[in-house]
Design an enzyme around this catalytic site. Structure first.
Site, PDB file in Angstrom:
ATOM      1  N   GLU A   1       0.851  -1.200   0.000  1.00 64.44           N
ATOM      2  CA  GLU A   1       0.000   0.000   0.000  1.00 64.44           C
ATOM      3  C   GLU A   1       0.878   1.237   0.000  1.00 64.44           C
ATOM      4  O   GLU A   1       1.136   1.849   1.032  1.00 64.44           O
ATOM      5  CB  GLU A   1      -0.942   0.031   1.203  1.00 64.44           C
TER       6      GLU A   1
ATOM      7  N   HIS B   1       1.738   4.905  -2.216  1.00 69.50           N
ATOM      8  CA  HIS B   1       0.898   5.792  -3.005  1.00 69.50           C
ATOM      9  C   HIS B   1       1.677   6.746  -3.906  1.00 69.50           C
ATOM     10  O   HIS B   1       2.862   6.998  -3.718  1.00 69.50           O
ATOM     11  CB  HIS B   1      -0.005   6.584  -2.076  1.00 69.50           C
TER      12      HIS B   1
ATOM     13  N   HIS C   1      -9.367   0.182   0.333  1.00 67.43           N
ATOM     14  CA  HIS C   1      -8.706   1.213   1.127  1.00 67.43           C
ATOM     15  C   HIS C   1      -9.775   2.120   1.731  1.00 67.43           C
ATOM     16  O   HIS C   1     -10.857   2.276   1.160  1.00 67.43           O
ATOM     17  CB  HIS C   1      -7.779   2.022   0.215  1.00 67.43           C
TER      18      HIS C   1
ATOM     19  N   ASP D   1       2.332   2.298   3.752  1.00 61.21           N
ATOM     20  CA  ASP D   1       1.492   3.483   3.547  1.00 61.21           C
ATOM     21  C   ASP D   1       2.372   4.685   3.211  1.00 61.21           C
ATOM     22  O   ASP D   1       2.167   5.783   3.699  1.00 61.21           O
ATOM     23  CB  ASP D   1       0.602   3.774   4.758  1.00 61.21           C
TER      24      ASP D   1
END
Length: 325
Positions: free
Chosen positions: A10, A12, A161, A287
């Site tokens: 995960e 981004h 998510h 993250d």
């Protein structure tokens, strides 16, 4: 001794098309987010340098929230394609370091299913990431079935998510005798969007999505969004006699769903998840760029679990989940 690879699921990025959704305002929080997202935009060597410094071998990259889920189809469809083309070209350039979860125009489910197939077959995407509800609707609604059917057909996971609660929910549940800044954090990353994601997963289970698609694989973050603390009650109060499902709720939580760490570097919460689903359904995740890659790697390295379980979490589980075999 062969080095244990580390795959992170995960992580981004952002594009100029989405900057105005997030990078606005002059509050200290907004300025801090802008500084973070300036790094998030990078899909090249600077990101790889950060990965190397933290010992991360591969990132599965996805568009940061909010994405296209709450857009009308005429805007969401072309923007999802444009975003996926940008990401797909980046990880074709760095195939050993980057992979991707597609952005889907969920408000147009048939087009979303087609876009999932296009990104998987054309670029080699690992699946898709969806941020919460779609225009206020939970995705157990039969209208969204083409997306799940296509994911099962392609044998790729859907990463669910968090997305923000609706304005109505924020006003009724999260606004109180405190500042708007507190409300913003309380309703989002501080608490609200984790609860919303847990509710969404239960919707998918009770709505029969996994009975209809028994080989569908769902990934969720933040050590399960608090779901593990509710398993016994869900099984007791919503048994198959009432739910009309083929299995107890816990069956789907332990078989169809995978869980990442993604910003929840908390040993007590990890051990609760580990005790209920075991190492085979837990995946490494940072993250990025909101959480430190090095800190998350150290968190897993220091956990009081056996080395084989750590190997599964760092990469073996991800390799199996994303293999499509």
């Amino acid at each position: 001794m062969t080095k244990q690879p580390i795959i992170s699921l995960e992580e981004h990025f952002i594009t100029p098309d989405f900057e105005t959704n997030i990078k606005t305002g002059d509050t200290p929080q907004a300025k801090a987010i802008r500084q973070i997202l300036d790094r998030c935009e990078n899909l090249g060597q600077n990101r790889i340098d950060e990965m190397d410094a933290a010992g991360i071998d591969r990132q599965i990259i996805s568009l940061t929230a909010p994405a296209t889920e709450n857009m009308d189809p005429e805007k969401a469809v072309p923007l999802a394609k444009k975003t996926n083309d940008l990401l797909g070209k980046a990880f074709q350039k760095y195939p050993d370091r980057f992979g991707g979860f597609a952005t889907l125009p969920t408000s147009a489910p048939k087009e979303a299913a087609a876009e999932l197939e296009r990104t998987v077959t054309e670029y080699g995407f690992s699946g898709a990431l969806i941020n919460g509800t779609s225009q206020g609707r939970y995705m157990d609604d039969p209208d969204f079935d083409p997306i799940f059917a296509k994911a099962e057909e392609l044998n790729v996971p859907i990463y669910l998510h968090p997305g923000l609660p609706s304005k109505t929910v924020i006003d009724e549940c999260y606004r109180g005798n405190f500042s708007e800044q507190v409300t913003a954090q309380f309703s989002s990353a501080g608490f609200g969007w984790h609860i919303e994601t847990a509710i969404h997963i239960i919707h998918l289970i009770l709505g029969g999505v996994f009975d209809k698609h028994p080989n569908l694989k769902l990934v969720t973050g933040h050590l399960g969004e608090g779901l593990m603390f509710a398993v016994q009650r869900l099984d007791t109060l919503l048994p198959p006699e009432i739910s009309k499902l083929q299995h107890p709720v816990s069956y789907y939580l332990q078989n169809n769903i995978y869980y990442t760490i993604s910003g929840y570097n908390s040993e007590p919460q990890f051990m609760e998840l580990y005790s209920q689903v075991g190492a085979d359904h837990i995946l490494f995740s940072v993250d990025y760029p909101y959480v430190s890659m090095a800190d998350t790697r150290k968190f897993v390295e220091d956990l009081p679990i056996d080395p084989n379980s750590k190997n599964k979490i760092f990469s073996t589980n991800a390799e199996k989940l994303l293999s499509r075999n």
